[in-house]
Write an enzyme that holds these catalytic residues in place. Sequence first.
Site, PDB file in Angstrom:
ATOM      1  N   GLU A   1       3.011   5.521   7.720  1.00 47.79           N
ATOM      2  CA  GLU A   1       4.358   5.660   7.140  1.00 47.79           C
ATOM      3  C   GLU A   1       5.142   6.770   7.850  1.00 47.79           C
ATOM      4  OE1 GLU A   1       4.983   3.167   5.561  1.00 47.79           O
ATOM      5  OE2 GLU A   1       2.991   2.541   4.904  1.00 47.79           O
TER       6      GLU A   1
ATOM      7  N   MET B   1       5.237   2.586   1.318  1.00 47.02           N
ATOM      8  CA  MET B   1       6.548   2.175   1.819  1.00 47.02           C
ATOM      9  C   MET B   1       7.263   3.378   2.432  1.00 47.02           C
ATOM     10  SD  MET B   1       8.855  -0.084   2.278  1.00 47.02           S
ATOM     11  CE  MET B   1      10.318   0.403   3.168  1.00 47.02           C
ATOM     12  N   GLU B   2       7.785   3.145   3.644  1.00 46.92           N
ATOM     13  CA  GLU B   2       8.303   4.242   4.470  1.00 46.92           C
ATOM     14  C   GLU B   2       9.735   4.665   4.161  1.00 46.92           C
ATOM     15  OE1 GLU B   2       7.757   1.062   5.468  1.00 46.92           O
ATOM     16  OE2 GLU B   2       9.091   0.453   7.085  1.00 46.92           O
ATOM     17  N   ASN B   3      10.164   4.657   2.887  1.00 45.19           N
ATOM     18  CA  ASN B   3      11.528   5.109   2.568  1.00 45.19           C
ATOM     19  C   ASN B   3      11.773   6.441   3.268  1.00 45.19           C
ATOM     20  OD1 ASN B   3      11.543   3.009   0.479  1.00 45.19           O
ATOM     21  ND2 ASN B   3      10.085   4.373  -0.505  1.00 45.19           N
TER      22      ASN B   3
ATOM     23  N   GLY C   1       0.851  -1.191   0.000  1.00 46.11           N
ATOM     24  CA  GLY C   1       0.000   0.000   0.000  1.00 46.11           C
ATOM     25  C   GLY C   1       0.883   1.236   0.000  1.00 46.11           C
TER      26      GLY C   1
ATOM     27  N   HIS D   1       6.728   5.524  10.952  1.00 44.29           N
ATOM     28  CA  HIS D   1       7.959   4.767  10.723  1.00 44.29           C
ATOM     29  C   HIS D   1       9.194   5.679  10.612  1.00 44.29           C
ATOM     30  CE1 HIS D   1       6.719   0.632  10.178  1.00 44.29           C
ATOM     31  NE2 HIS D   1       5.946   0.861   9.131  1.00 44.29           N
TER      32      HIS D   1
HETATM   33  N1  BES Z   1       6.856  -1.361   5.278  1.00 45.00           N
HETATM   34  C1  BES Z   1       5.547  -1.531   4.797  1.00 45.00           C
HETATM   35  C2  BES Z   1       5.477  -1.804   3.327  1.00 45.00           C
HETATM   36  C3  BES Z   1       5.890  -3.188   2.931  1.00 45.00           C
HETATM   37  C4  BES Z   1       5.052  -4.258   3.153  1.00 45.00           C
HETATM   38  C5  BES Z   1       7.080  -3.401   2.315  1.00 45.00           C
HETATM   39  C6  BES Z   1       5.457  -5.529   2.775  1.00 45.00           C
HETATM   40  C7  BES Z   1       7.486  -4.668   1.943  1.00 45.00           C
HETATM   41  C8  BES Z   1       6.674  -5.738   2.169  1.00 45.00           C
HETATM   42  C9  BES Z   1       4.703  -0.306   5.098  1.00 45.00           C
HETATM   43  O1  BES Z   1       5.085   0.442   6.206  1.00 45.00           O
HETATM   44  C10 BES Z   1       3.333  -0.796   5.384  1.00 45.00           C
HETATM   45  O2  BES Z   1       3.154  -1.396   6.397  1.00 45.00           O
HETATM   46  N2  BES Z   1       2.397  -0.558   4.510  1.00 45.00           N
HETATM   47  C11 BES Z   1       1.060  -1.033   4.656  1.00 45.00           C
HETATM   48  C12 BES Z   1       0.115   0.060   4.957  1.00 45.00           C
HETATM   49  C13 BES Z   1      -0.270   0.190   6.390  1.00 45.00           C
HETATM   50  C14 BES Z   1      -1.275   1.291   6.584  1.00 45.00           C
HETATM   51  C15 BES Z   1      -0.745  -1.073   7.025  1.00 45.00           C
HETATM   52  C16 BES Z   1       0.660  -1.661   3.348  1.00 45.00           C
HETATM   53  O3  BES Z   1       1.425  -1.565   2.399  1.00 45.00           O
HETATM   54  O4  BES Z   1      -0.409  -2.260   3.304  1.00 45.00           O
HETATM   55 ZN    ZN Z   2       4.570  -0.284   8.045  1.00 46.05          ZN
END
Ligand code: BES
Ligand code: ZN
Length: 707
Positions: free
Chosen positions: A390, A355-357, A353, A393
């Site tokens: 994000e 990514m916290e770069n 959804g 993070h």
């Molecule tokens: N770090 C994740 C993105 C991610 C997920 C990267 C799986 C690699 C593999 C990001 O911080 C995250 O958690 N995104 C969520 C959204 C959140 C509101 C739950 C997502 O992508 O669904």
């Molecule tokens: Zn996350």
Amino acid sequence: MGKGFYISKAVGIVGVILGAGALATIIALSVVYSQEKAKNNADPSPTDGGTTSSPTTSSPTTPAPSNNPWDKYRLPTSLMPESYNVSLQPRLTPVNGTEFYIFTGESTVEFVCVEETDLILIHSHKLNYSQFENGQPAMLVSLDTAVEAPSIKSTQMQTVTQYLVIHLNGKLVKGQRYRLYTIFTGELADDLGGFYRSVFDEDGVTKVVATTQMQPTHARKAFPCFDEPAMKAVFNITLIHDIGTVALSNGEEKESSQISVGDKMMQRTVFEPTLKMSTYLLAFIVSDFASISNISDNVSIRIFARKTAIAAGQGQYALDITGPILNFFEQYYNYKYPLPKSDQVALPDFNAGAMENWGLITYRETALLYDEAFSSNSNRERIATIIAHELAHMWFGNLVTLRWWNDLWLNEGFASYVEYLGADKAEPTWNVKDLIVLSDVHRVFAVDALTSSHPLSSKEEDVQTPAQISELFDAISYSKGAAVLRMLSDFLTEDVFTKGLQTYLAEFAFGTAVYTDLWSHLDEAARLNETELPAPVPDIMNTWVLQMGFPVITINTTAGHVSQQHFLLDPNSNVTAVSPYNYEWIVPIKWMKTGVIQKPEWLETKSATINAMKVTADDWVLANLNVVGYYRVNYDQGNWDRLLRALNTNHMDIPVINRAQLVDDAFNLARAQIIPTVLALSVTKYLYRRQIICPGNRPSTTWTSSI
Ligand code: BES
Ligand code: ZN
């Protein structure tokens, strides 16, 4: 201290290669690229398990079982990176005569030798290296005048463990610093990982964006790197891109100039060095996107998206709420946002959804863009919570990073909890914090009540391969993580929780930690506050983190007897996994009697007598107020009857979350054959009152809160 930089002959040679040979390299790399393409696309297959070969000739054969360092998925600790200089040039048009897109790159990594070794292992996946004059794909120099770097004996690509393996003719010296140079090419594939391409149509034109997704283990697909979260370093990024396109990375733009690359003028954008950070948080983007911006508390905030989306105003909502949310987290963490800018980019093709770069957050379009005319309320709510997640993070995860992926649950669980607090600050009228019960607690109750569930915490040694790492991004890590942290924050009080959190961040800033470090800081905060707890924070939390599942708490209000039992949806299922706590938990119980909140209790054993819960006559007991506890509750029939009467007469005496919870608990208890289905159905009877109390088209918020 006082060490001069030793410019060796090797550096000179590299300089010549990098300069005069640039054009030749690019052409050669395109050719090498097409030759290598077929090989790269084959399933990762083991190489010869030890014998050395050049990268262009290594042949995938079955490995003999080996104890070689390059057959292990974890890096040895002998070398620690300090900084990288990475220059990348993505090609937004296919290689002539093919349908392949590529990027080329040069990288220098500066590292310290911590233990003497004659081996360099650096992650590298699907990259092809061009060879230097000595026939090797890498060049090594020492940064110390007193020490000459050993020459490279041989190199090999270890495709399974994703390493470039460099065997040296002599030892690297403990305490010395070295530089490793490589020139490489990779595919800018549409595979959503590493440096990849995203494609979209705009104004009748097909456009290509080069962008990245490094988490968890894809940075090695963009450039050779020590691709583990604890291998933090400073990154100096340069992007070479077409004139007229926008280049973004984690740091602010430092300089931008036009250079000639072959017969073409290109833009060269150099970014400010990053803070010390993990590879999985890097990002580079080249696009023709437009942006809107503002400045909040000296932080430059920008939203990037397709030009048409920005022109339609779809980035405005994200821009409006980012400053307030950043501001909220600065206070919550008691730590200033550590970067001068916060860019957020909506990408047409994106796997997660968001990514916290660090400083350059990427989103799928629906998670960032909001259109007044077309988007729904739930779109808006998702945008607010995902931005908050994000941004959370930026400190928890990025500033302080969990040492290894086995603690991913704490990183993602934490962000999944505080996203509601951040979104609540941006939208205080939405009661958004209530939604955690629906979106996380209930979501994960469904899977954590199966025998196939697993504990939140995994052992470091059980998480090795990229596939094992990816598996951890599940509902347990996110939603159970969020639920147990919310319970912890609640029983400690938010004040104590944030105090412990703040000292944790201050201690480990720019470094790494393990989950027990957070427990220690929270425990210390509780001690300083003289919070009464039945056991130290780590002991309480271990029961929630080290065993799967959750309990159903049964309260017998005639006897004042309270007990717990592992809640399983299938009463006939057999739990084979052994628990260190025998499926007993230390359970905080917030409760009320006949609408009046009582002093919280703890259940620390399988069963106990809690006299205060023995009630008479018309009184009723309701436990797990606002569902802050990660458990379900059952009662004796008499108490159920009195609760149902309360629901049907004075339902507002019962908090709205608990009114929903009574229904949800009852149906799940019935499904688990713990209570009769008739009882579950009778809990729904009070819902008819909704019609009496909320006739007509009342706004939905009022309507739901009075159900
Ligand atoms: N770090 C994740 C993105 C991610 C997920 C990267 C799986 C690699 C593999 C990001 O911080 C995250 O958690 N995104 C969520 C959204 C959140 C509101 C739950 C997502 O992508 O669904
Ligand atoms: Zn996350």
